[in-house]
Design a protein around this motif. Sequence first.
Motif, PDB file in Angstrom:
ATOM      1  N   ALA A 138       0.843  -1.204   0.000  1.00  0.00           N
ATOM      2  CA  ALA A 138       0.000   0.000   0.000  1.00  0.00           C
ATOM      3  C   ALA A 138       0.879   1.256   0.000  1.00  0.00           C
ATOM      4  CB  ALA A 138      -0.918  -0.001   1.211  1.00  0.00           C
ATOM      5  N   GLU A 139       1.918   1.207   0.840  1.00  0.00           N
ATOM      6  CA  GLU A 139       2.853   2.335   0.939  1.00  0.00           C
ATOM      7  C   GLU A 139       3.557   2.591  -0.398  1.00  0.00           C
ATOM      8  OE1 GLU A 139       5.251   1.674   4.465  1.00  0.00           O
ATOM      9  OE2 GLU A 139       6.903   2.790   3.539  1.00  0.00           O
TER      10      GLU A 139
ATOM     11  N   ILE B 151       2.467   1.731  -3.390  1.00  0.00           N
ATOM     12  CA  ILE B 151       1.460   2.228  -4.344  1.00  0.00           C
ATOM     13  C   ILE B 151       1.291   3.740  -4.152  1.00  0.00           C
ATOM     14  CG2 ILE B 151      -1.022   2.212  -4.901  1.00  0.00           C
ATOM     15  CD1 ILE B 151      -1.015  -0.827  -4.263  1.00  0.00           C
TER      16      ILE B 151
ATOM     17  N   ALA C 132      -2.802  -4.418  -0.647  1.00  0.00           N
ATOM     18  CA  ALA C 132      -2.912  -3.217  -1.481  1.00  0.00           C
ATOM     19  C   ALA C 132      -3.896  -2.207  -0.903  1.00  0.00           C
ATOM     20  CB  ALA C 132      -3.349  -3.597  -2.894  1.00  0.00           C
ATOM     21  N   LYS C 133      -4.799  -2.643  -0.015  1.00  0.00           N
ATOM     22  CA  LYS C 133      -5.847  -1.764   0.519  1.00  0.00           C
ATOM     23  C   LYS C 133      -5.273  -0.515   1.144  1.00  0.00           C
ATOM     24  CE  LYS C 133      -9.197  -5.416   1.363  1.00  0.00           C
ATOM     25  NZ  LYS C 133      -9.721  -6.399   2.313  1.00  0.00           N
ATOM     26  N   PRO C 134      -5.874   0.636   0.998  1.00  0.00           N
ATOM     27  CA  PRO C 134      -7.202   0.898   0.425  1.00  0.00           C
ATOM     28  C   PRO C 134      -7.259   0.854  -1.101  1.00  0.00           C
ATOM     29  CG  PRO C 134      -6.177   2.949   1.052  1.00  0.00           C
ATOM     30  CD  PRO C 134      -5.237   1.860   1.472  1.00  0.00           C
ATOM     31  N   SER C 135      -6.120   0.685  -1.766  1.00  0.00           N
ATOM     32  CA  SER C 135      -6.141   0.635  -3.228  1.00  0.00           C
ATOM     33  C   SER C 135      -6.867  -0.640  -3.673  1.00  0.00           C
ATOM     34  CB  SER C 135      -4.701   0.634  -3.739  1.00  0.00           C
ATOM     35  OG  SER C 135      -4.672   0.508  -5.131  1.00  0.00           O
ATOM     36  N   GLN C 136      -7.644  -0.536  -4.743  1.00  0.00           N
ATOM     37  CA  GLN C 136      -8.357  -1.708  -5.255  1.00  0.00           C
ATOM     38  C   GLN C 136      -7.950  -1.946  -6.707  1.00  0.00           C
ATOM     39  OE1 GLN C 136     -12.467  -0.415  -4.209  1.00  0.00           O
ATOM     40  NE2 GLN C 136     -12.443  -2.306  -3.005  1.00  0.00           N
TER      41      GLN C 136
END
Lengths: 371, 371
Positions: B21-22, B24, B53-57
């Motif tokens: 996530a970081e 991304i 990956a969250k919050p990225s979807q």
Amino acid sequence: MALIQYISRIQFDFGAVSLLAEEIARLGLKRPLLVTDKGVAAAGILDRVLDAAKPSQPVVYKGTTENPTEQSLLACLDLWAEQGCDGLIALGGGSPIDLSKAVALLASHGGNLADYNVKTGGSEKIGKVAPQIAIPTAAGTGAEIGRACVMSLLDGSKMVAVNLNMVADTIICDPELTLTLPASLTAATGIDAFSHGVEAAMSTMVNPPAEAIALDCVARAAKWLPVAVQDGQNRQARWEMMMAALEGGMCLQKGLGGAHAMGTPLGELHLHHGRLIGVLLPHIVRFNAEVAQAAQARIRTAAAVPDEMALEDWITDFTRSLGLPTTLGEMGVPTDILPQIATRAEADHLTLTNPRKPIMADYLKMLQSAM
Amino acid sequence: MALIQYISRIQFDFGAVSLLAEEIARLGLKRPLLVTDKGVAAAGILDRVLDAAKPSQPVVYKGTTENPTEQSLLACLDLWAEQGCDGLIALGGGSPIDLSKAVALLASHGGNLADYNVKTGGSEKIGKVAPQIAIPTAAGTGAEIGRACVMSLLDGSKMVAVNLNMVADTIICDPELTLTLPASLTAATGIDAFSHGVEAAMSTMVNPPAEAIALDCVARAAKWLPVAVQDGQNRQARWEMMMAALEGGMCLQKGLGGAHAMGTPLGELHLHHGRLIGVLLPHIVRFNAEVAQAAQARIRTAAAVPDEMALEDWITDFTRSLGLPTTLGEMGVPTDILPQIATRAEADHLTLTNPRKPIMADYLKMLQSAM
């Protein structure tokens, strides 16, 4: 000709300077600012490089001082604006290379140098800087592949800016440029390269590729530095030492340790960095011995240290055999300054990656035995 | 956690996937396209990565085939446009990673894949491509740090695009993802990593840092691959093999040699690349022996080969001990195809960096003795 691409694009071999015009064109530079110093100009190296830059005609700044200053930076930025420059060529040792980074940073980002101080988090703001070509003229610091620049501010204090975006886009390592370096400077700069390999190999950071490069640096410098010092015209020795210095710079991302933590504040006495490090290195090796056994075994193998000999004694002998000082006393360091140096070494960020954490008293003991 | 920055930014350790996530966010991706295959999804690895990956979807494409195709590329580009994607996450072995590079290239540059073929000089046109994060799920090819992608075009032919700009911006190496890899695949992918170190160390290109990394790869794989094959749950062995594979990928800039020149055309018989290379490697080592003495001595030291044993015999025993085939016959390669393979191997660019240049007849002899 070796083309090496770790961190940056590196053209490496005798005659590599002849690629300068091609590399200028590759970066699309129309009006580069060449940053160098008077010593490099006096040695005739500047003329050779200007010749290799043709048809490009770089604007030349020769005023770099040993510890590069914000005054020089401002002078370069004036030239940059007046002459419509669009990129940099750094030619020399660590000082012109550091100054070039600062110019590349300010010319592209604006603001004041102090805004980018790593200590205040300013370095994190650094994005892509102006294009740079770095051409080292000594085999030592590895600054050509470095991501940091150390500058003296107008108020006299020192600041460091660190960001991968400041690494030169192209590095041209031509051992030809080092053939005329006197033996004493060959030794003093070369021991610095050797020490980068030794301290990086011992550092606590996990980075096996950097460790492999560090040990190769140690092996190369242990074998070839004595040859380069004894016979400056030995081309293989010059090639190998320029490679050792580059490798020493490449492995710095694994961190350094206590010798450099003590060497940095001592350097402010205007003593040569490499000579200081040569004196200090055996002391940190002894201090680390019990906790860095595996790393020291690998360093011993790389440097081909005889079984019966302590690594720190081997390093002292190595340093002495190069004609370098082996005590701080010889270098004129006064005893009364040692507590202050020890305090600053303890606070230095390099202490964090030393395998055994020295406190002030430990540093003081090391410094005293180095007298 | 190790952060390594040669060529690219590499987060390396057990649990490194938790940094997704970081990373991304660091690349500023709002809508990444995650490219993977059905095997990775079935093993539950995809779910773990989507969770990290969250919050990225991410938009997910699971249709990567063993030899990635232009059909898959076009499907990904449709998804990219429909969903407004802005970057890639490659998850898997070499195939999803190569496909991701092709998507990053076409999404940013337009045109057709064939326009960027290295053989027609098209790869030189490649500038900065769309941002990519690569997450390998095996320890073998080193594709995660690679600058090349191999793709099957719509007409069935293969093409290769090569440019440093295609290297993933961030690489996340998490050995946890390899803990469930079966022993046979651990062996087959691991011998490929080992072979990269061996062939790069022998290659004619001058690149000491790459050579140091190659030898470290050899040492690591020689020591830890048997352990990882015997006990897949051995966490240190998995860590060391993922590092060996990464180092194998990093040293590829020094070039490979004849084993890979033969292995590439043989691979078109749908045989596993690593198994083929394991069979072929001893034969090229024997062929090179007289001209690559220094390099082979360094490889022997790195792999701790006993003095009385020929290096090629040691490699054959090593391969056999891992449960891998040691002849092409075992793999079902028909004899009548060998002349054609030898001809193609001679024409392969990898032959150029092999220390002793094999002609077609030499390759044929090697292939015949490998039967």
